[in-house]
Motif scaffolding. Structure first.
Motif, PDB file in Angstrom:
ATOM      1  N   GLU A  73      37.604  41.780  38.264  1.00  0.00           N
ATOM      2  CA  GLU A  73      36.994  41.572  36.935  1.00  0.00           C
ATOM      3  C   GLU A  73      35.634  42.401  36.902  1.00  0.00           C
ATOM      4  O   GLU A  73      35.777  43.106  35.959  1.00  0.00           O
ATOM      5  N   LYS A  74      34.933  42.118  37.674  1.00  0.00           N
ATOM      6  CA  LYS A  74      33.530  42.703  37.588  1.00  0.00           C
ATOM      7  C   LYS A  74      33.683  44.311  38.054  1.00  0.00           C
ATOM      8  O   LYS A  74      33.217  45.090  37.507  1.00  0.00           O
ATOM      9  N   ARG A  77      34.953  45.676  34.803  1.00  0.00           N
ATOM     10  CA  ARG A  77      33.861  45.916  33.732  1.00  0.00           C
ATOM     11  C   ARG A  77      32.821  47.066  33.997  1.00  0.00           C
ATOM     12  O   ARG A  77      32.510  47.714  33.390  1.00  0.00           O
ATOM     13  N   LYS A  78      32.563  47.114  35.307  1.00  0.00           N
ATOM     14  CA  LYS A  78      31.638  48.152  35.706  1.00  0.00           C
ATOM     15  C   LYS A  78      32.190  49.497  35.646  1.00  0.00           C
ATOM     16  O   LYS A  78      31.347  50.568  35.195  1.00  0.00           O
TER      17      LYS A  78
END
Length: 103
Positions: A73-74, A77-78
């Motif tokens: 998920e990170k 987003r990144k």
């Protein structure tokens, strides 16, 4: 909470009548488009992750799965923040084309 007559009349407007956007509506639309791009990237990364065979040497169980989901998920987003994929921009332009937002 009571609605005054003007607010009640506003809520009964025909569905095809465009509503002038408020100042925060355009920013909210941009954020929603960016969030959609992030979700799409996350789904893509999760599909790619499922194709990788795990060796079985080190299995972290459910905890590993949870943290791996959070990691991807990170990543999504990144990627959405730094990579210029253009999906969010394209959606924003298409949805705000007439400078009005749906009711």
């Amino acid at each position: 909470m009571e609605l005054n007559t003007l607010q009640m009349m506003e809520s009964y407007r025909p569905l095809n009548t465009p509503k002038a956007p408020k100042a925060g509506d355009q920013q909210a639309l941009k954020e929603a488009c960016k969030e959609f791009e992030t979700i799409l990237l996350e789904q893509m990364l999760n599909s790619m992750r499922k194709t990788i065979n795990k060796s079985g040497l080190m299995q972290g169980g459910m905890a590993e799965d949870i943290f791996e989901d959070m990691l991807y998920e990170k990543y999504a987003r990144k990627m959405s923040d730094s990579a210029n994929l253009g999906l969010a921009d394209m959606l924003y332009r298409q949805l705000s084309q007439k400078h009005t937002l749906p009711i």
